[in-house]
Design a protein around this motif. Structure first.
Motif, mmCIF file in Angstrom:
data_model
loop_
_atom_site.group_PDB
_atom_site.id
_atom_site.type_symbol
_atom_site.label_atom_id
_atom_site.label_comp_id
_atom_site.label_asym_id
_atom_site.label_seq_id
_atom_site.Cartn_x
_atom_site.Cartn_y
_atom_site.Cartn_z
ATOM 1 N N ALA A 94 35.041 34.668 43.274
ATOM 2 C CA ALA A 94 36.091 33.686 43.491
ATOM 3 C C ALA A 94 37.409 34.384 43.204
ATOM 4 O O ALA A 94 37.515 35.148 42.246
ATOM 5 C CB ALA A 94 35.908 32.482 42.579
ATOM 6 N N LYS A 118 35.058 32.986 47.553
ATOM 7 C CA LYS A 118 35.763 31.706 47.621
ATOM 8 C C LYS A 118 37.210 31.932 47.221
ATOM 9 O O LYS A 118 37.494 32.492 46.169
ATOM 10 C CB LYS A 118 35.098 30.716 46.659
ATOM 11 N N ALA A 126 38.180 27.998 40.478
ATOM 12 C CA ALA A 126 37.314 29.177 40.525
ATOM 13 C C ALA A 126 36.164 29.066 39.523
ATOM 14 O O ALA A 126 35.009 29.358 39.845
ATOM 15 C CB ALA A 126 38.129 30.440 40.265
#
Length: 137
Positions: A94, A118, A126
């Protein structure tokens, strides 16, 4: 927001590791990386942190990675492929970004990684995403 200034600093069990180029917070199933301003995160730095992480988590570790981009730094996105081939212990990443430029860089990095990445607009997002990964259930 830096991890140490977040509510998660007291909530998550972690081990703080300071390298000359970054600070890492090692949690049970994932790490949070905060690289120093204007650092170029090159292959030598990746090797140094990877060897430390393997020693800390164990030789067969599978962990998540959160890049908390509170500072501007650079990395060659091609190194994601080299890292995955050489080490491969990151199962997902993330990237917490705080401006449009960092978001565009994260988008570029996402294209070079075979793992799930992501893009998040906060450290909270996150961490939540990382804690809820199917790979950890």
């Amino acid at each position: 927001m830096k991890f140490e200034n977040s509510i998660y600093f007291k909530q998550l069990k972690h081990h703080k590791v300071v390298f000359p180029f970054a600070t890492y917070y090692l949690c049970d199933r994932f790490l949070i990386a905060e690289h120093n301003e204007e650092v170029h995160f090159d292959w030598d730095k990746i090797q140094q942190t990877s060897e430390f992480l393997i020693e800390f988590y164990g030789p067969n570790c599978k962990i998540g990675h959160i890049a908390n981009r509170v500072n501007n730094y650079s990395i060659d996105p091609n190194l994601w492929r080299k890292f995955n081939k050489e080490y491969g212990f990151i199962i997902a990443s993330a990237i917490a970004v705080y401006d449009d430029f960092a978001y565009r860089n994260a988008t570029l990095e996402k294209q070079f990684s075979s793992n799930s990445i992501k893009r998040c607009t906060s450290l909270e997002e996150a961490i939540f995403w990382m804690q809820n990964l199917d790979e950890f259930k």
